[in-house]
Structure formats: structure tokens, C-alpha cells
Design a protein around this motif. Structure first.
Motif, PDB file in Angstrom:
ATOM      1  N   PRO A 179       0.625  -1.217   0.036  1.00  0.00           N
ATOM      2  CA  PRO A 179      -0.024  -0.055  -0.061  1.00  0.00           C
ATOM      3  C   PRO A 179       0.928   1.176   0.093  1.00  0.00           C
ATOM      4  O   PRO A 179       1.886   1.248   0.607  1.00  0.00           O
ATOM      5  N   LEU A 180       0.282   2.135  -0.741  1.00  0.00           N
ATOM      6  CA  LEU A 180       1.322   3.359  -0.954  1.00  0.00           C
ATOM      7  C   LEU A 180       1.120   4.273   0.520  1.00  0.00           C
ATOM      8  O   LEU A 180       0.089   4.380   0.879  1.00  0.00           O
ATOM      9  N   PRO A 181       2.282   4.752   1.213  1.00  0.00           N
ATOM     10  CA  PRO A 181       2.195   5.130   2.376  1.00  0.00           C
ATOM     11  C   PRO A 181       1.420   6.766   2.182  1.00  0.00           C
ATOM     12  O   PRO A 181       1.416   7.342   0.843  1.00  0.00           O
ATOM     13  N   ALA A 182       0.822   7.175   2.919  1.00  0.00           N
ATOM     14  CA  ALA A 182       0.044   8.696   3.003  1.00  0.00           C
ATOM     15  C   ALA A 182       1.344   9.643   2.880  1.00  0.00           C
ATOM     16  O   ALA A 182       1.408  10.455   4.026  1.00  0.00           O
ATOM     17  N   GLN A 183       2.041   9.620   1.947  1.00  0.00           N
ATOM     18  CA  GLN A 183       2.975  10.881   1.703  1.00  0.00           C
ATOM     19  C   GLN A 183       2.840  11.583   0.520  1.00  0.00           C
ATOM     20  O   GLN A 183       2.742  10.913  -0.573  1.00  0.00           O
ATOM     21  N   THR A 184       3.120  12.790   0.313  1.00  0.00           N
ATOM     22  CA  THR A 184       3.058  13.537  -0.764  1.00  0.00           C
ATOM     23  C   THR A 184       4.384  13.241  -1.368  1.00  0.00           C
ATOM     24  O   THR A 184       5.401  13.568  -1.081  1.00  0.00           O
ATOM     25  N   ARG A 185       4.159  12.875  -2.873  1.00  0.00           N
ATOM     26  CA  ARG A 185       5.570  12.536  -3.495  1.00  0.00           C
ATOM     27  C   ARG A 185       5.520  13.444  -4.867  1.00  0.00           C
ATOM     28  O   ARG A 185       6.977  13.642  -5.142  1.00  0.00           O
ATOM     29  N   MET A 207      -5.770  17.817   4.205  1.00  0.00           N
ATOM     30  CA  MET A 207      -4.857  17.331   3.360  1.00  0.00           C
ATOM     31  C   MET A 207      -3.255  17.137   4.248  1.00  0.00           C
ATOM     32  O   MET A 207      -2.512  16.557   3.984  1.00  0.00           O
ATOM     33  N   LEU A 208      -3.540  18.086   5.365  1.00  0.00           N
ATOM     34  CA  LEU A 208      -2.266  17.961   6.285  1.00  0.00           C
ATOM     35  C   LEU A 208      -2.234  16.810   7.146  1.00  0.00           C
ATOM     36  O   LEU A 208      -1.357  16.118   7.420  1.00  0.00           O
ATOM     37  N   ARG A 209      -3.878  16.372   7.402  1.00  0.00           N
ATOM     38  CA  ARG A 209      -3.963  15.254   8.216  1.00  0.00           C
ATOM     39  C   ARG A 209      -3.742  13.884   7.468  1.00  0.00           C
ATOM     40  O   ARG A 209      -3.203  12.780   7.916  1.00  0.00           O
TER      41      ARG A 209
END
Length: 587
Positions: free
Chosen positions: A73-79, A135-137
Motif C-alpha cells: 500500500p502507498l504510504p500517505a505521503q506527498t511524492r 490534506m495535512l492530516r
């Protein structure tokens, strides 16, 4: 073309299947750019409007996320960070991203694979506060923003957490930023972002009109020996361009008779095309033309679009245009860059846009697809304007383009970023910042590479000592430790940096709200708001409003129910003519 098709073999089978079904084969710019982008190299794609350069960048980013999601699963991180010069373009990109994301998700489903669940979010000045907190959470994988919002995120603690995982940044319509201090501001923000992120930061630039292209590439990568792969497909594209003049002679000023002729001709052109986009140079002319066309075509067929309209009205106008519910949209530069409004088959420009690149961008809003033919008509409004419009078309036929003139290390922009970085980094570490490190960081931005150290030190002294006023010493935002040559923020420095950042002039406007609902309609210039009396009717957003009262900084209005309005005025800087267009006029 066989080689171009084979390039798709490097992508995930679901990504490859969607692209082939949707487009068949990649365009030239896409085929050239993909190997460089997939290799992690800094890349500048310079290609005409409608050549697929935005998808060239995003397709690689999406595919990389898809392939990563196969391992877990993709981590909740902005790439991926996408930076747009216009809020409208950012919103448009978010919607257009859903097409490949949904299409690839369907392909994964057909292949029996789990979905990637790639998320996208927009963070601009129009984003509601609940969406910002959301989006910060739960950070999106792809974040769409503007240069000003990037600066705010870099200066806030939670915003820096959001940005710290970014791997690549895409700067769209990069040429629109280089010619003024806004470009200098973004260059410093990119340096701050690179210092923040974990690992290397890939920079990708997209542009349709630029000269010289080497300057744009150096701006994108920053100072130093970094190499940038330049994909130059040129700016020239086959277009249907012409000038139309009324039968009455043009004079130094437009007479009412000539205006009527132009209205009649414009209505005939609109009725002969599916959707027409009319560009003007001022908000006042946008409202005036929209009002005149409303009377001739009906209110449901016409809308205006400019920066003084509320975000909801602008968004509604954009969607109505896309979905074919509008026959004509009268816009300022707010609709100029990159926005995909597919159905537009004619662009009309009232008066010279003052720059060759600006006209090419605006005409490119029509036929905004691979292989389509853009169509544009120039309507000069005076005799001098006729000469300038003629010179403009001659320049385009010769393949000429405006040269970008970048300001050299503007110190007002540097002072903003210096205080902002000092406040943000001090809150993270609790330690003062070495001036040597800050100087090295900021001179890594191309506009600041030749900034003398003594000027940088003088700026730090000014920010540390402030200035004298009748109320005492003011404007001191830094503590300067001269022994160790370090700085730390004073109390209130971060808030000041957040409240006063950016390079866009802050015009003092009054908010127009519908009474009693408090629905925001748009903004009016202070002088017009104070000169207008209760009961007066004015147009804003191609709709008539009746003023009830001025309440503080709010102009309270009600629906004027079709009463004949006046057209508001706004104060602002007039567009300057480029040197290249001036030379064409002289020629």
C-alpha cells in the motif's frame, strides 16, 4: 513511430494499456521526455500548446506510483508537487488527472490487480480551510498548488511535514513566472524545498513560449553545474490568424458607432462557432463586453471571467464553458495559461495583448488538442492599435518571440524568504541559523547567483536593526549574533512572513457580498465602492447587483433583477509592450 511506441513497454501494463487505448502513440515531446524523466534527470519540455507536455510529466509520475503500489500500500505521503501560476489552471489539472487515474484503475481491475488508490489535492488561496486541514492530516500523493501557497507551506510547521517527502516537482507554464519578481520568489522557494526534502529533488519544467530556452533551463535547475535535459519542440504551430476592422474608420479613440459595429460582428462570429473565448486586457472591458453580449445573446449564453470575481463564479464559468453551456466567455489573463477547455473553436482578442507570447498562449486556448488547428482573430480598437496588431501578426509569421528579462536578485523578495526560512528552521531545531549556510542556500537560486555577500550581510543587518519611526524602532524581525554570525527569528517573525509573502501587488479592494446570505460575489476597487450610492446598480460577473450599503470593508448587495447596470472600474498596472513587439512596430 515504432521506437516511440516501444517506449511504452517500460511502463506498468495497466498504464501502458490505458495510454494506448486513449491516445494510441505518444507525441514527439512525450517520446523524447519520458527517458529523461524516468531516469530522474532535471527536464525542461518546451512544446506548443496542445502537444501533450503536461501528460508527459504526469504520466511518468503516476506510473511510478502505480509500480510502487504493487509492492505494498502507498504510504500517505506527498511524492509529486505540481506548481501552477494560476489557480484556475491548478483546479483544471486536478480534474484532468482523474482521467488517467480512473482509467489506470479500471485497467488494474481488469487485470485482477488491487487498485493503487493514488490521491490528488489542490492547495491554493481558494481552498477552504477544512480541505487544507484534511490534506495535512492525510497527505495526497500528488499536490497541486501555486507559488504563493508553496511559500506558505514552506513557512508553516505542518506544511513542511507535508512537503518533506516530495521526490519531484513540476513547474507548469514556467515562462509566465520568469519575467518578474514572482519568478524570483519561486526560485527561492524551490531552494528551500530542496533543503527540506529527504533525498534528491527532480525538477521538471513545462513551457510553450520561451526565449532564450537555455535561460529557462538554468532557472529551473538553479545555479551550479546541474545538467538539465531540454526537449525543444519549438513554439511554432500552424494557426488560423487574422485581423478584423470595422467598416467605419478607426480613430485615436473608439466612438460609440464603431463599438456597435464590433458588437454586431462579434455576435456573428459567436453564432458561427460552437464556443468562443474572448480575451481583453482589463477587468472593466471584460464586464463591459459581457454586458453588451448579454443584451444580444441572452444571459445564459455569456459570462465574464477575471480575478475580481469570486472563486465560485469563476469555477462555475469554467465548468459551463467546458460542458458547452456557454456560447462565449469574456476573460482577462485569468484564462490564459494551459487550461484545457476543449470545445473552444475560436479565440477573439480585443486590442493588442502587448506581447507576442501572450497572444500565442491565448490563441492556443482554441483547438487545445493534439492535431487541432487554433483559430484567432484580432480586433484593434484604435489606429495605433491597428499598427501594433499588424506588427504582432508579422512577428508571429517570422517566428519571433519575446525575450525573457529576469530581475537581478530583488532584495525585497529575498528579505521575505530569509525571515520565513529563519522562522521555520528555528522552530524545528531551536538553534540559530548560520549566515554562511543561508547565503549558500539562497544564492543557489538562479536569479540570486551573483548576489554579493556584502549586500546579503547588509540586508541581514537591516532585518535585525529595523528602522526608526515616530512610534519607535520597527521592522526588526531577526536577532543577529555578530560574534558567531548566526540569526534567529524575533517574536512575530513567522506570522509577519506568512501575512506578507509573495510578489503579487495587494490592491485594496472591498468584498461584495449578497445580503443577507453573506455569499461572496467578488471584489470592487475601493474608489468605485465608495463613490457608488445605495440603490445604484452595477455589473459584476456578468450579473446585475444593486448596492444596499457599505458595511465596513463589505459592499452589501441584492439581485438587481435585470435592472440596467453601470460597469465598475478597477485600478491596476497597464500591460507594457515587449521590446520585440516594439521593434516589429518600428519595422
Amino acid at each position: 513511430m515504432i521506437d516511440a511506441i516501444r517506449l511504452l513497454d517500460a511502463f506498468h501494463p495497466a498504464s501502458r494499456a490505458w495510454f494506448r487505448e486513449r491516445f494510441g502513440a505518444p507525441t514527439g515531446p512525450q517520446a523524447e521526455a519520458w527517458p529523461a524523466i524516468r531516469g530522474g534527470r532535471h527536464t525542461l519540455i518546451a512544446a506548443p500548446t496542445g502537444s501533450g507536455k503536461t501528460l508527459a510529466a504526469f504520466f511518468c509520475a503516476i506510473d511510478q506510483l502505480v509500480q510502487e503500489s504493487r509492492e505494498g500500500p502507498l504510504p500517505a505521503q506527498t511524492r509529486v508537487l505540481y506548481i501552477s501560476p494560476l489557480k484556475a489552471l491548478g483546479n483544471d489539472i486536478q480534474r484532468n488527472l482523474q482521467d488517467p487515474l480512473n482509467g489506470i484503475a479500471d485497467e488494474l481491475l481488469q487485470q485482477g490487480s488491487a487498485p493503487s488508490n493514488i490521491t490528488v489535492a489542490v492547495r491554493t488561496g481558494d481552498t477552504p480551510q477544512p480541505d487544507r486541514q484534511k490534506m495535512l492530516r492525510n497527505p495526497p500523493h500528488i499536490l497541486v498548488t501555486t507559488p504563493e501557497s508553496l511559500y506558505l507551506l514552506l513557512t508553516s510547521a505542518r506544511g513542511r511535514e507535508l512537503l518533506s517527502s516530495i521526490r519531484s516537482v513540476i513547474v507548469d507554464e514556467i515562462h509566465a513566472l520568469l519575467g518578474d519578481k514572482r519568478g524570483s520568489h519561486l526560485a527561492l522557494s524551490l531552494q528551500r524545498l530542496e533543503a527540506l526534502v529527504d533525498g534528491p529533488l527532480q525538477r521538471i519544467g513545462l513551457s510553450a513560449t520561451q526565449k532564450p530556452i537555455e535561460l529557462v533551463a538554468r532557472y529551473l535547475t538553479g545555479a551550479g553545474e546541474r545538467h538539465c535535459v531540454i526537449i525543444d519542440a519549438g513554439h511554432r504551430r500552424r494557426m488560423d490568424l487574422r485581423i478584423e476592422v470595422p467598416s467605419s474608420p478607426l480613430t485615436a479613440l473608439m466612438s460609440g458607432e464603431v463599438w456597435e459595429e464590433l458588437y454586431e460582428r462579434l455576435v456573428a462570429l459567436i453564432e458561427a462557432h460552437e464556443t468562443t473565448l474572448v480575451f481583453v486586457n482589463t477587468r472593466r472591458l471584460s464586464e463591459r463586453l459581457a454586458l453588451a453580449l448579454n443584451e444580444r445573446l441572452g444571459e445564459d449564453a455569456v459570462s465574464s471571467h477575471h480575478g475580481s470575481m469570486s472563486k465560485d463564479h469563476r469555477h462555475a464559468a469554467e465548468q459551463n464553458l467546458k460542458q458547452g453551456r456557454l456560447k462565449v466567455l469574456v476573460a482577462t489573463a485569468s484564462m490564459e495559461l494551459g487550461i484545457d477547455i476543449g470545445s473552444v473553436d475560436l479565440v477573439v482578442q480585443f486590442a493588442s495583448p502587448k506581447r507576442i507570447a501572450t497572444f500565442l498562449q491565448r490563441v492556443g486556448r482554441s483547438g487545445h488538442a493534439v492535431g487541432a488547428l487554433p483559430k484567432g482573430i484580432l480586433f484593434p480598437l484604435t489606429r495605433d492599435d491597428l499598427i501594433e496588431c499588424t506588427a504582432l501578426l508579422d512577428s508571429i509569421h517570422r517566428g519571433e518571440l519575446d525575450r525573457i528579462l529576469m530581475p537581478d536578485h530583488p532584495l525585497d523578495i529575498l528579505s521575505q524568504q530569509l525571515v520565513a526560512e529563519a522562522a521555520a528552521r528555528h522552530d524545528e531545531t531551536g538553534e540559530p541559523l548560520a549566515l554562511d549556510g543561508l547565503y549558500e542556500l539562497f544564492t543557489g537560486a538562479w536569479p540570486y547567483q551573483e548576489l554579493p555577500r556584502e549586500r546579503f550581510d547588509a540586508l541581514v543587518r537591516m532585518l535585525a536593526e529595523g528602522y526608526s519611526s515616530r512610534l519607535g524602532r520597527r521592522g526588526a524581525w531577526l536577532h543577529h549574533d555578530r560574534i558567531n554570525d548566526r540569526v534567529s527569528p524575533r517574536r512575530g517573525a513567522r506570522l509577519t512572513a506568512l501575512m506578507n509573502g509573495g510578489a503579487i501587488p495587494d490592491m485594496f479592494d472591498y468584498q461584495v457580498v449578497l445580503d443577507p446570505e453573506d455569499t461572496v460575489v467578488g471584489t470592487l476597487n475601493e474608489d468605485f465602492a465608495l463613490e457608488t450610492l445605495p440603490g445604484d446598480v452595477f455589473t459584476l460577473g456578468s450579473h446585475s447587483w444593486q448596492l444596499l450599503r457599505v458595511d465596513g470593508l463589505k459592499v452589501r448587495v441584492k439581485d438587481a433583477q435585470g435592472m440596467k447596470p453601470t460597469v465598475p472600474f478597477w485600478f491596476g498596472e497597464g500591460p507594457g509592450r515587449s521590446s520585440e513587439l516594439s521593434q516589429a512596430v518600428s519595422r
